[in-house]
Write an enzyme that holds these catalytic residues in place. Structure first.
Site, PDB file in Angstrom:
ATOM      1  N   ASP A 185      -8.739   4.926   6.528  1.00  0.00           N
ATOM      2  CA  ASP A 185      -7.479   4.996   7.272  1.00  0.00           C
ATOM      3  C   ASP A 185      -7.742   5.685   8.605  1.00  0.00           C
ATOM      4  O   ASP A 185      -7.849   6.915   8.666  1.00  0.00           O
ATOM      5  CB  ASP A 185      -6.458   5.771   6.446  1.00  0.00           C
ATOM      6  CG  ASP A 185      -5.074   5.769   7.071  1.00  0.00           C
ATOM      7  OD1 ASP A 185      -4.937   5.346   8.233  1.00  0.00           O
ATOM      8  OD2 ASP A 185      -4.124   6.214   6.396  1.00  0.00           O
ATOM      9  N   GLU A 188      -6.375   6.690  11.893  1.00  0.00           N
ATOM     10  CA  GLU A 188      -5.182   6.955  12.700  1.00  0.00           C
ATOM     11  C   GLU A 188      -5.086   8.459  12.909  1.00  0.00           C
ATOM     12  O   GLU A 188      -5.873   9.231  12.363  1.00  0.00           O
ATOM     13  CB  GLU A 188      -3.943   6.421  12.011  1.00  0.00           C
ATOM     14  CG  GLU A 188      -3.678   7.023  10.638  1.00  0.00           C
ATOM     15  CD  GLU A 188      -2.435   6.436   9.975  1.00  0.00           C
ATOM     16  OE1 GLU A 188      -1.395   6.355  10.668  1.00  0.00           O
ATOM     17  OE2 GLU A 188      -2.507   6.077   8.790  1.00  0.00           O
ATOM     18  N   ASP A 229       0.856  -1.191   0.000  1.00  0.00           N
ATOM     19  CA  ASP A 229       0.000   0.000   0.000  1.00  0.00           C
ATOM     20  C   ASP A 229       0.882   1.228   0.000  1.00  0.00           C
ATOM     21  O   ASP A 229       2.004   1.207   0.516  1.00  0.00           O
ATOM     22  CB  ASP A 229      -0.951  -0.008   1.204  1.00  0.00           C
ATOM     23  CG  ASP A 229      -0.237   0.165   2.537  1.00  0.00           C
ATOM     24  OD1 ASP A 229      -0.119   1.318   3.014  1.00  0.00           O
ATOM     25  OD2 ASP A 229       0.206  -0.848   3.122  1.00  0.00           O
TER      26      ASP A 229
END
Length: 232
Positions: free
Chosen positions: A110, A112, A25
């Site tokens: 995502d 985070e 990725d």
């Protein structure tokens, strides 16, 4: 991962696929020759960025998706790095609309810490969980398949504890643990979010190893034989 082939993380893929399951990725702009080299080194799936952390469509996303297909990578997914202060629905629609001419499978979130200005997660853990629900629902409302990328550490930071926000166990989990091991055997020691079985593991970050002389995140999910060993 492509709309016209097997989705990477469909149940069938996880339970019955017997070929290698090594992937990468990135948020970078790699060339076709880079991707061809990745493919020659056993890369079977890639997940590329399609939405910036500062709240804008990544115009390089469709290019990377197209190049991955040209390089012969069988499975291609995308991910969005959401900006917490912006509408969840608008960001997902912007991602899907921007990729309307691209062939990809799942759309990963995502989850985070977000370093972009005014885009970080708030201190209200319950509100953060509700926002996650909005993101996941928006992906489904736009006719795409959601997945969640996170880690034990980040789940604690964003939702208050590893046991919090257990609303997404029907969504595939792609988790990060940089132990350089292609196995899920580590997950039981640090579970989070209510998941009992992850779907993909990011086992190195871009600073730990190289493929084709390029630093890039490395990922893995098990074949049926590996899965039986990991979860027995």
């Amino acid at each position: 991962m492509k709309s016209n082939i097997l989705l990477l993380l469909s149940t069938a893929a996880l339970l019955h696929r017997s070929q290698a399951t090594f992937g990468l990725d990135w948020a970078d702009a790699f060339s076709l020759s880079d991707l061809q080299c990745f493919r020659s080194h056993g890369t079977d799936f890639v997940i590329v960025r399609a939405w910036h952390s500062y709240g804008a469509f990544d115009t390089n996303g469709p290019v990377q998706v197209s190049l991955a297909h040209k390089a012969g990578v069988p499975n291609v997914d995308v991910y969005a790095f959401p900006c917490r202060s912006m509408s969840a629905a608008d960001q997902i629609k912007g991602t899907v609309d921007g990729l309307k001419n691209s062939q990809y499978g799942m759309l990963w979130l995502d989850i985070e810490d977000n370093p972009s200005h005014n885009c970080g997660w708030g201190v209200d853990f319950a509100s953060n969980c509700q926002y996650m629900e909005e993101l996941v629902q928006a992906i489904r409302d736009n006719g795409r398949v959601p997945g969640i990328y996170a880690s034990h550490y980040m789940w604690n930071r964003i939702f208050g504890s590893a046991d919090a926000c257990q609303k997404f166990t029907d969504v595939p989990l792609w988790y990060a643990h940089y132990d350089s091991k292609q196995t899920f055997s580590d997950y039981s020691a640090l579970p989070f979010g209510g998941w009992t079985k992850p779907a993909i593991k990011q086992f190195t970050d871009g600073q730990q190893a190289k493929i084709c002389g390029i630093v890039v995140d490395q990922d893995w999910y098990p074949s049926s034989a590996d899965e039986e060993q990991d979860f027995e």
